[in-house]
Design a protein around this motif. Sequence first.
Motif, PDB file in Angstrom:
ATOM      1  N   PRO A  72      42.322  43.434  40.037  1.00  0.00           N
ATOM      2  CA  PRO A  72      42.740  42.223  40.767  1.00  0.00           C
ATOM      3  C   PRO A  72      43.440  42.537  42.089  1.00  0.00           C
ATOM      4  CG  PRO A  72      43.317  42.020  38.451  1.00  0.00           C
ATOM      5  CD  PRO A  72      42.824  43.432  38.647  1.00  0.00           C
ATOM      6  N   ARG A  73      44.239  43.614  42.101  1.00  0.00           N
ATOM      7  CA  ARG A  73      44.946  43.938  43.337  1.00  0.00           C
ATOM      8  C   ARG A  73      43.949  44.288  44.440  1.00  0.00           C
ATOM      9  NH1 ARG A  73      49.732  46.532  45.588  1.00  0.00           N
ATOM     10  NH2 ARG A  73      50.876  46.004  43.721  1.00  0.00           N
ATOM     11  N   ARG A  98      51.484  33.967  38.628  1.00  0.00           N
ATOM     12  CA  ARG A  98      50.428  34.436  37.717  1.00  0.00           C
ATOM     13  C   ARG A  98      49.637  35.582  38.364  1.00  0.00           C
ATOM     14  NH1 ARG A  98      45.145  32.677  36.833  1.00  0.00           N
ATOM     15  NH2 ARG A  98      45.341  30.791  38.102  1.00  0.00           N
ATOM     16  N   TYR A  99      49.344  35.468  39.662  1.00  0.00           N
ATOM     17  CA  TYR A  99      48.592  36.537  40.329  1.00  0.00           C
ATOM     18  C   TYR A  99      49.407  37.826  40.389  1.00  0.00           C
ATOM     19  CZ  TYR A  99      45.089  33.105  41.792  1.00  0.00           C
ATOM     20  OH  TYR A  99      44.123  32.152  41.824  1.00  0.00           O
ATOM     21  N   GLU A 100      50.699  37.662  40.648  1.00  0.00           N
ATOM     22  CA  GLU A 100      51.530  38.870  40.704  1.00  0.00           C
ATOM     23  C   GLU A 100      51.572  39.561  39.346  1.00  0.00           C
ATOM     24  OE1 GLU A 100      55.199  39.145  42.976  1.00  0.00           O
ATOM     25  OE2 GLU A 100      54.724  37.196  43.865  1.00  0.00           O
ATOM     26  N   GLU A 101      51.535  38.746  38.300  1.00  0.00           N
ATOM     27  CA  GLU A 101      51.587  39.330  36.955  1.00  0.00           C
ATOM     28  C   GLU A 101      50.343  40.156  36.635  1.00  0.00           C
ATOM     29  OE1 GLU A 101      54.468  35.884  35.085  1.00  0.00           O
ATOM     30  OE2 GLU A 101      52.399  36.038  34.350  1.00  0.00           O
ATOM     31  N   GLY A 139      52.564  40.829  46.359  1.00  0.00           N
ATOM     32  CA  GLY A 139      53.260  39.570  46.613  1.00  0.00           C
ATOM     33  C   GLY A 139      52.678  38.793  47.779  1.00  0.00           C
ATOM     34  N   GLN A 140      52.412  39.491  48.881  1.00  0.00           N
ATOM     35  CA  GLN A 140      51.910  38.819  50.079  1.00  0.00           C
ATOM     36  C   GLN A 140      50.535  38.198  49.815  1.00  0.00           C
ATOM     37  OE1 GLN A 140      53.844  38.373  52.549  1.00  0.00           O
ATOM     38  NE2 GLN A 140      52.316  37.219  53.721  1.00  0.00           N
TER      39      GLN A 140
END
Lengths: 478, 96
Positions: A340-341, A304-307, A312-313
Amino acid sequence: MSTEYEAVIGLEIHVQLSTRTKMFCGCELSFGDEPNVHTCPVCLALPGVLPVPNEKAVQYALQIGAALGCELSPVSTFDRKNYFYPDNPKAYQITQATYPFAVNGRLGEVRIHHAHLEEDAAKTIHTGGGGRISGSDASEVDFNRGGTPLVEIVTEPDLRSGAQVREWGQLLRATIRQLGVSDVNMEEGSLRCDANISVRPVGSDELGTKTELKNMNSFRFIERGIEAEVTRQKEVIAAGGEVEQETLHFDPSTGELHSLRSKEEAHDYRYLPEPDLVPVVPSPETLEMAKSSLPELPAARARRYEEIGVSGQAALLLSFEVEWAEYFEGVLEAGTGIDPRVAANWVTGELAAELRRQDDRPLAESKVGPAALATLINMVAEKKISHGSGKSVLEEMVSSGAEPESVVAEQGLEQISDSGELERIVIQAIEDNPKPAEQVRSGNEKAIGALVGAVMKATQGRADGGEVNRLLRQHLGL
Amino acid sequence: MIEREQVLHVARLSRLRLSDEEVDTLTGELSSVLDHVDKLAEVDIEGVEPTSHVLPLENVLRTDEPRPSLEREVALSQAPDPHDGAFRVPSPQAEA
């Protein structure tokens, strides 16, 4: 002719369940108590006693099975695994050999063969001979741990390196921790991992003779132990030898592997159905509850966070610990329009590093709340302060708990927004540093670094790097 | 038919020290036990679910409520060689 060999690794993971009482009797679970203060006729195997399974342990086990994507068995049964050893007063361990409670699952890239319920052994301390198992003349047995509920998770041989085992093991640990059914503390033994290791020619489907690496108390050691054993097996084969089936112990202090048991006695457990226990048949409601009670698990959260754009890390780091995930989501909630990133990088990067640097403080004790960090991140994003200043503001926030606005005001870190003022400083820097200026003009663009440095020094870091670059290039005629 | 070797193997796993006569007797007795059990193989079990228990019971479970444990002195009272609150036993390696 040289053949490339690859490692083939499967894991057996034991998880102590954090129920209040033991698997088959009402003795309380404990850690670190005086020896033999939690025993009763059942867990001491006095004659004539009968085991009764702990309902909570069955529920916890089903939750683990559901979290590992297993099929939960409509009927599961218990078996006796016979072996003679002082840690086991019945001379058999009650386990599930034929019909375990969960089969055919998957976590990440690794398939789960099955998961079963069983009871832990007592703790034996070998005295004399320096405490090491071989060479000691007596053992002292503490039955406090004997009968603790265990779930054993058995994977398919889907892992290929020590590093992969470490990473996957950490995912498994985070997943089970999140269920709240175990402390999963490797040092205290509530999570234990054995690895079955073999090597085979790359491309082959067959499995070579395996060795078993026992009971290491950290995933780092497991990684090193596996690498050492894989190297050893490849060397044995390269020298024309054959790998012998044996159980090994890895000593992390020397990096050496020792053989533990003689192989002729291994794996002759004479399993038989446990006549003292009747089948466990979970009701449809119980099975449904095991599945529907699952919290969002690390693998799903990372996805969900990657989306939403998190790298990724950082997504993995945030997903493994609930408190970090909650903190991150608090930052997103407090900071309108925050990327978010960028937020994830501040949380897992700058904030984590600063907490570590200042007394290795846990996140729970951080004086910087998610809202304050969100404010800081937005100040940087809106170029009110430079990224470099942002870091020093954070340092102050972590140490004193001050609000970012007041730190910025106090230290005069507000970015120079008057472009006229910045332009004057840029022109001055070019005049003061004729050498690098000339180098840049004659094509050596790298020399611009010296000029940027001069501007930053003059502004005490309060200038926006991008803007400085732009003005310098403009005035140097690039 | 059970071999003498198998009897010795099982005895070793169970840490039983058997005299030669005992091994002979047991070899015969265990063989006849196994022959008897083998009779079951004559029954046609095509399509019959494996029986895990003879009682018509399932889900005999207890709630996760602690019950009093034994006093340590009581727990250790039958132990031949208690030491520092623990059951002391010969090293499992020494006799192997």
